[in-house]
Write a protein that holds these residues in place. Sequence first.
Motif, PDB file in Angstrom:
ATOM      1  N   VAL A 288       0.862  -1.183   0.000  1.00  0.00           N
ATOM      2  CA  VAL A 288       0.000   0.000   0.000  1.00  0.00           C
ATOM      3  C   VAL A 288       0.897   1.231   0.000  1.00  0.00           C
ATOM      4  O   VAL A 288       1.676   1.442   0.928  1.00  0.00           O
ATOM      5  N   GLY A 289       0.800   2.045  -1.055  1.00  0.00           N
ATOM      6  CA  GLY A 289       1.667   3.211  -1.158  1.00  0.00           C
ATOM      7  C   GLY A 289       3.040   2.835  -1.694  1.00  0.00           C
ATOM      8  O   GLY A 289       3.228   1.749  -2.253  1.00  0.00           O
ATOM      9  N   ALA A 290       4.002   3.729  -1.480  1.00  0.00           N
ATOM     10  CA  ALA A 290       5.346   3.501  -2.042  1.00  0.00           C
ATOM     11  C   ALA A 290       6.419   4.033  -1.096  1.00  0.00           C
ATOM     12  O   ALA A 290       7.268   4.833  -1.476  1.00  0.00           O
TER      13      ALA A 290
ATOM     14  N   VAL B 177      -6.277   4.055  -0.280  1.00  0.00           N
ATOM     15  CA  VAL B 177      -7.242   3.002  -0.543  1.00  0.00           C
ATOM     16  C   VAL B 177      -8.184   2.846   0.656  1.00  0.00           C
ATOM     17  O   VAL B 177      -7.777   2.991   1.807  1.00  0.00           O
ATOM     18  N   SER B 178      -9.444   2.555   0.382  1.00  0.00           N
ATOM     19  CA  SER B 178     -10.411   2.390   1.466  1.00  0.00           C
ATOM     20  C   SER B 178     -10.218   1.032   2.138  1.00  0.00           C
ATOM     21  O   SER B 178      -9.679   0.093   1.538  1.00  0.00           O
ATOM     22  N   GLN B 179     -10.685   0.927   3.370  1.00  0.00           N
ATOM     23  CA  GLN B 179     -10.607  -0.340   4.097  1.00  0.00           C
ATOM     24  C   GLN B 179     -11.358  -1.442   3.340  1.00  0.00           C
ATOM     25  O   GLN B 179     -10.887  -2.581   3.244  1.00  0.00           O
ATOM     26  N   GLU B 180     -12.493  -1.087   2.768  1.00  0.00           N
ATOM     27  CA  GLU B 180     -13.316  -2.069   2.056  1.00  0.00           C
ATOM     28  C   GLU B 180     -12.584  -2.639   0.838  1.00  0.00           C
ATOM     29  O   GLU B 180     -12.529  -3.859   0.649  1.00  0.00           O
ATOM     30  N   VAL B 181     -12.000  -1.768   0.026  1.00  0.00           N
ATOM     31  CA  VAL B 181     -11.284  -2.223  -1.170  1.00  0.00           C
ATOM     32  C   VAL B 181     -10.040  -3.008  -0.763  1.00  0.00           C
ATOM     33  O   VAL B 181      -9.706  -4.033  -1.381  1.00  0.00           O
ATOM     34  N   PHE B 182      -9.372  -2.548   0.262  1.00  0.00           N
ATOM     35  CA  PHE B 182      -8.182  -3.232   0.759  1.00  0.00           C
ATOM     36  C   PHE B 182      -8.520  -4.672   1.163  1.00  0.00           C
ATOM     37  O   PHE B 182      -7.846  -5.625   0.758  1.00  0.00           O
ATOM     38  N   GLU B 183      -9.585  -4.838   1.939  1.00  0.00           N
ATOM     39  CA  GLU B 183      -9.981  -6.173   2.400  1.00  0.00           C
ATOM     40  C   GLU B 183     -10.458  -7.046   1.241  1.00  0.00           C
ATOM     41  O   GLU B 183     -10.166  -8.246   1.203  1.00  0.00           O
ATOM     42  N   GLN B 184     -11.172  -6.457   0.295  1.00  0.00           N
ATOM     43  CA  GLN B 184     -11.641  -7.214  -0.868  1.00  0.00           C
ATOM     44  C   GLN B 184     -10.463  -7.729  -1.691  1.00  0.00           C
ATOM     45  O   GLN B 184     -10.444  -8.890  -2.114  1.00  0.00           O
TER      46      GLN B 184
ATOM     47  N   SER C 216      -4.734   5.042   8.132  1.00  0.00           N
ATOM     48  CA  SER C 216      -6.157   4.968   7.760  1.00  0.00           C
ATOM     49  C   SER C 216      -6.669   3.538   7.648  1.00  0.00           C
ATOM     50  O   SER C 216      -7.878   3.311   7.566  1.00  0.00           O
ATOM     51  N   LEU C 217      -5.757   2.556   7.629  1.00  0.00           N
ATOM     52  CA  LEU C 217      -6.156   1.161   7.461  1.00  0.00           C
ATOM     53  C   LEU C 217      -5.991   0.378   8.758  1.00  0.00           C
ATOM     54  O   LEU C 217      -5.048   0.591   9.526  1.00  0.00           O
TER      55      LEU C 217
END
Length: 283
Positions: free
Chosen positions: A39-41, A72-79, A102-103
């Motif tokens: 996530v990120g760089a 990225v949102s928590q939802e997209v991250f988990e998906q 944020s995660l």
Amino acid sequence: MSITMKGTDVAKSMKDELVREVEALKKRGVTPCLSIIRVGARPDDLSYERGARKRMELTGICCQVTELPEDVSQEVFEQTFSQINEDLGVHGILLLRPLPESLDEEPIRAMINPQKDVDGMSPVNMAKVFSGDETGFAPCTAQAVMEMLQYYGIKPGGKRVTILGRSMVVGRPLAMGLLKENATVTVCHTKTENLAAECAKAEILVAAAGKARMVTEDMIGEGAVVVDVGINVDENGVLCGDVDYEAVKNKASYISPVPAGVGSVTSSVLAKHVVKSASSVVD
């Protein structure tokens, strides 16, 4: 003059056996595969990722990278994580941490298949590490320290070992590994009183605090073994460890550099874990 503990030498010693194991698995129709999720760089994440990808390539392990934006949102991250977790072609998952604030990491730790958890983040594997059950996966960096000490013939048994850092990624699981080898272990952290004096008592000092060059000459006992786990980028953009290497190297008996130290071994341990996971598919 100290002996430099080169992680690259340790990695080379592990490579041949890994290549043989991977080739044997491929003959049985299984190509070991690692999936890296970033996530990120962050510079340190990118550095670790490059090392991991190179090690997988050298040993014949498939490696795929999923990069998500820092926002990225928590939802997209988990998906996204769930899809990779359920992919039967993936044998190991490496989530680069720490995550952005944020995660929430906890749902992922609960979700990950313990068999694919090659960096020891699931509660199942962590419980195995703390109970001494070798069927689980210890965090790769903690295991890499043990591999390095073994390669250089440094036996922790009966020795005073101080770990600077108490994270679940390095400090605590490493303490369990060292206790299993009969070391006398002290774990220090930011609230430790007289930190320099406490570290100076150690016959083996492991620096895993995550702060560039914080371990100075006065924190090292004469002839101590110094293992630098830190991966930092200083104010000049230079990759460095938690130990002030130039100030400490002539006082230590053995010392690991950054780069080309523990990080090189960590990626080899990661490969070893992926192969172990893939082997369970055909056993």
